[in-house]
Enzyme design. Structure first.
Site, PDB file in Angstrom:
ATOM      1  N   THR A   1      -0.575 -10.058  12.270  1.00  0.00           N
ATOM      2  CA  THR A   1       0.461  -9.586  11.845  1.00  0.00           C
ATOM      3  C   THR A   1      -0.374  -8.657  10.777  1.00  0.00           C
ATOM      4  OG1 THR A   1       0.477 -10.738   9.687  1.00  0.00           O
ATOM      5  CG2 THR A   1       1.401 -11.974  11.740  1.00  0.00           C
TER       6      THR A   1
ATOM      7  N   ASN B   1      -0.813  10.309   6.373  1.00  0.00           N
ATOM      8  CA  ASN B   1      -2.122  10.074   6.711  1.00  0.00           C
ATOM      9  C   ASN B   1      -3.193  11.076   6.764  1.00  0.00           C
ATOM     10  OD1 ASN B   1      -1.987   7.117   7.451  1.00  0.00           O
ATOM     11  ND2 ASN B   1      -0.107   7.829   8.535  1.00  0.00           N
TER      12      ASN B   1
ATOM     13  N   THR C   1      -6.738  10.607  -1.069  1.00  0.00           N
ATOM     14  CA  THR C   1      -6.779  11.372  -2.310  1.00  0.00           C
ATOM     15  C   THR C   1      -5.616  11.088  -3.195  1.00  0.00           C
ATOM     16  OG1 THR C   1      -5.825  13.169  -1.309  1.00  0.00           O
ATOM     17  CG2 THR C   1      -7.986  13.081  -1.285  1.00  0.00           C
TER      18      THR C   1
ATOM     19  N   LYS D   1       3.793  -6.956   3.691  1.00  0.00           N
ATOM     20  CA  LYS D   1       3.628  -5.722   3.569  1.00  0.00           C
ATOM     21  C   LYS D   1       3.228  -5.015   4.890  1.00  0.00           C
ATOM     22  CE  LYS D   1       0.064  -3.517   3.126  1.00  0.00           C
ATOM     23  NZ  LYS D   1      -0.747  -2.936   4.052  1.00  0.00           N
TER      24      LYS D   1
ATOM     25  N   GLU E   1       5.234   4.161   7.624  1.00  0.00           N
ATOM     26  CA  GLU E   1       4.826   5.315   7.098  1.00  0.00           C
ATOM     27  C   GLU E   1       5.502   6.432   7.497  1.00  0.00           C
ATOM     28  OE1 GLU E   1       0.350   4.246   5.559  1.00  0.00           O
ATOM     29  OE2 GLU E   1       0.702   5.345   7.439  1.00  0.00           O
TER      30      GLU E   1
ATOM     31  N   THR F   1       0.983  -1.116   0.033  1.00  0.00           N
ATOM     32  CA  THR F   1       0.063  -0.093  -0.011  1.00  0.00           C
ATOM     33  C   THR F   1       1.007   1.295   0.165  1.00  0.00           C
ATOM     34  OG1 THR F   1      -0.214  -0.271   2.351  1.00  0.00           O
ATOM     35  CG2 THR F   1      -1.980  -1.133   1.198  1.00  0.00           C
TER      36      THR F   1
END
Lengths: 411, 411
Positions: free
Chosen positions: B194, B406, B411, B183, B280, B157
């Site tokens: 997980t 985040n 978008t 991932k 992230e 992602t």
């Protein structure tokens, strides 16, 4: 309850209460001379006193001294002393430093050191510069006045505004006043405890019932606030009740107790919301209201899980109606609920929008959603079908400034 | 254990295992045609199969279908199917969509739909565009190969790199291979579960012992990772074991089981660290190692509390040796430890520095500390005096980019 309230900065918060004075000065713990760093609150007479403190296993030295003092006096105190700029936690000589700062103020005021509630807030692990505190104490005492602002400012760390509320109500025909100040901003996720909040009242109430009321009230207010999920080593909410209002002393559960608790809740909820609103880097106050839960505990845990989620907080910063993150936070909260019957709505000053019904996404107007979430105070309204209980929790968005402030806090 | 290992991207991760093929294509769930969004892993023969899934009460439709399938087959499967771009959780028609995507692949491969492990990852609450998945399935099957990368990319992602490891070892004179892809990136705080990790091996092992090994291994690997404290609705680690290596089938606890578990731990720990490293917005991998704890559970909880703290994560981003935040995170973890006997050291490629001994701050060289914390992989080494147990947890720093990603994910 008939409650006359004001947010205190002009009319006095903690010093709106007859018989209480406060002061805040720069004594030199902080380098910046414009930032006050030492606060004192003094009652004219001995008060019933109570405190609720952090559940963190690592506790600051002054916090432990406060608990000793309250045990020694059986829940009596006359003064609250607090510095900012240094937490006096995990610091070399911490206990001695806490005792020394209290002794300096006790000598200056000519009252017993056991009459003090004391705490510190700031960086952990560095020796408290207690000599500059002691040297500043005469000035601190001299500046005691009915101006509430200097003390509210002196307990601030990364707060951007002082927090202060007061309210007036009646018990048995007598006018009672209650007021408080608080600080928050970072390392904030109180758990059966609070950030720093100091409350005063002239209500007559026994130490035992005062402690009970404080515990009940912190549960629904500060304990439902999360800025960053970090429960501090120094969290404390303390209250002094002088009894000079002249009401019959509250010594058990009764209508008078309920009146007092309502007023205390008003002050604590107002301060708690301001703490969330002023979270480090925050641009928005987030309120999550859960209704239809099977128990209060479920509602409280669910609402707190939502406002604690970094993903929810980031989405709110970006005004993104990504409600799947709320669903996710409900699911991992550990609370009981039926995950198939969840409704979610977002609301603010601009309006209200439904985004999820019976746990399935609704088509919605993205422009309206963005406008609603663009406001400064957002309510996330979640309705369950499990029972009649409800709760609220208070948080803030996660922003670039949170990272900036905390990436470089000490410098 | 003698273990030959490689990180797979050139030599094959999951497809390093004889008898396994994989594919990853862009079928059209994502708008960006350069981003693959559909992955398939296929074994030549029926395998023992096991899965560990999220503890979130809100579970995705495909995850529930997987659990049904494994129950139906008694822990047997031949294929793993997964899309990115849409989580198929809280989505209208979610169950039907999960069944339909499996049926399309089952028809194309001419195997029974119950032989599928299936999952989805991406945004929550929107209908899965299952027609584009079905339409893409012939191409997906046609592209099955021993190239590991397209499948590893198709499950990503906001990951910035595909994650893939393989290892080779011996059991009873037979060469056994194990490999996996994963991932991670956001909504990551697995709990007895997980993120997405798919593992394959040719080891002969019963479904029961495979499930046991997977549960033991996820406990010390993925369950000790936190990127942001959010436990997803779709977390899953699944494993297929074909048995073609020719070793005597592992059906109970024995030396062969221990060998297999060691290899599985190696793969899962390697993938887990990559997931933390690629959190992230992350710029750094944080490893917190607790030793001297009274129990493993205490050590695990303490280490995870430290690497989950937003304040610790922000300080690490800023290379600020503000160790009081580690003390604070230990204190509120809920684990048992003596808060008066804590030693803390930071280390990285550059060197090591002690900052706290017996819970009190040490004077230390700030320049050296900043240099150590300026590296890409930081170890926070915490030594207690409570016992002999140790554990590690894996996290990443909290950065401006986490907020950017985040604040505007959809978008």
């Amino acid at each position: 309850m008939k409650l006359e309230s004001w947010s205190g900065l002009s009319k006095g918060g903690i010093t709106a209460v007859p018989g209480f004075k406060a002061a805040g000065i720069h004594c030199g713990i902080r380098k910046n001379r414009d930032k006050r760093d030492l606060a004192l609150i003094l009652a004219e007479t001995e008060c019933a006193a109570a405190a609720v403190v952090t559940t963190n296993k690592v506790k600051s030295a002054p916090l432990l001294l406060t608990m000793e003092n309250l045990a020694k006096t059986g829940g009596r105190a006359r003064a609250i002393l607090c510095n900012s700029g240094n937490a006096n936690a995990c610091a070399p000589g911490g206990t001695e430093a806490a005792v020394k700062m209290v002794n300096a103020a006790a000598n200056e005021l000519n009252i017993d050191p056991s009459q003090f509630i004391v705490n510190s807030t700031g960086v952990i692990g560095f020796p408290l510069p207690v000599d500059v505190i002691a040297a500043g104490t005469p000035e601190l005492v001299q500046k005691l006045s009915t101006d509430n602002i200097p003390a509210a400012e002196a307990i601030m760390t990364t707060d951007t505004f002082p927090k202060s509320y007061a309210a007036r109500f009646e018990i048995g025909g007598k006018t009672v006043t209650i007021g408080g100040i608080a600080k928050g901003s970072g390392m904030i996720n109180p758990n059966m405890a609070t950030m720093l909040a100091f409350i005063a009242t002239d209500c007559a109430i026994s130490p035992k019932m005062l402690q009970k009321a404080l515990r009940e009230s912190t549960k629904i207010s500060y304990n439902q606030v999360s800025v960053d999920g970090d429960t501090s080593t120094n969290d404390m909410c303390a209250i002094l009740a002088s009894g000079t209002a002249g009401n019959a002393e509250i010594t058990g559960e009764c209508a008078d107790y309920d009146e007092f608790l309502d007023a205390l809740n008003f002050i604590n909820l107002s301060l708690a919301k301001d703490i969330a609103r002023d979270g480090e880097g925050a641009t928005k106050l987030l309120i999550c209201r859960i209704s239809g839960a099977a128990t209060y505990e479920d509602a409280a845990r669910l609402s707190k899980s939502v406002i604690s989620s970094s993903l929810v907080k980031s989405a709110m910063f970006g005004a993104d109606a990504n409600w799947g993150r709320e669903m996710c936070a409900l699911g991992y909260s550990g609370a009981n609920f039926n995950p198939a019957t969840v409704d979610i709505r977002f609301s603010s000053y601009v309006g209200e929008i439904a985004v999820c019904r019976q746990s399935v996404g609704l088509p919605f107007d993205e422009d309206l959603a963005a406008a609603i979430l663009g406001e400064k105070e957002i309510t996330i309204e979640i309705t369950l079908a499990d029972g009649d209980f409800s709760a609220e929790a208070y948080g803030c968005d996660l922003t670039y400034d949170y990272v900036r402030i905390n990436g470089d806090y000490r410098t």
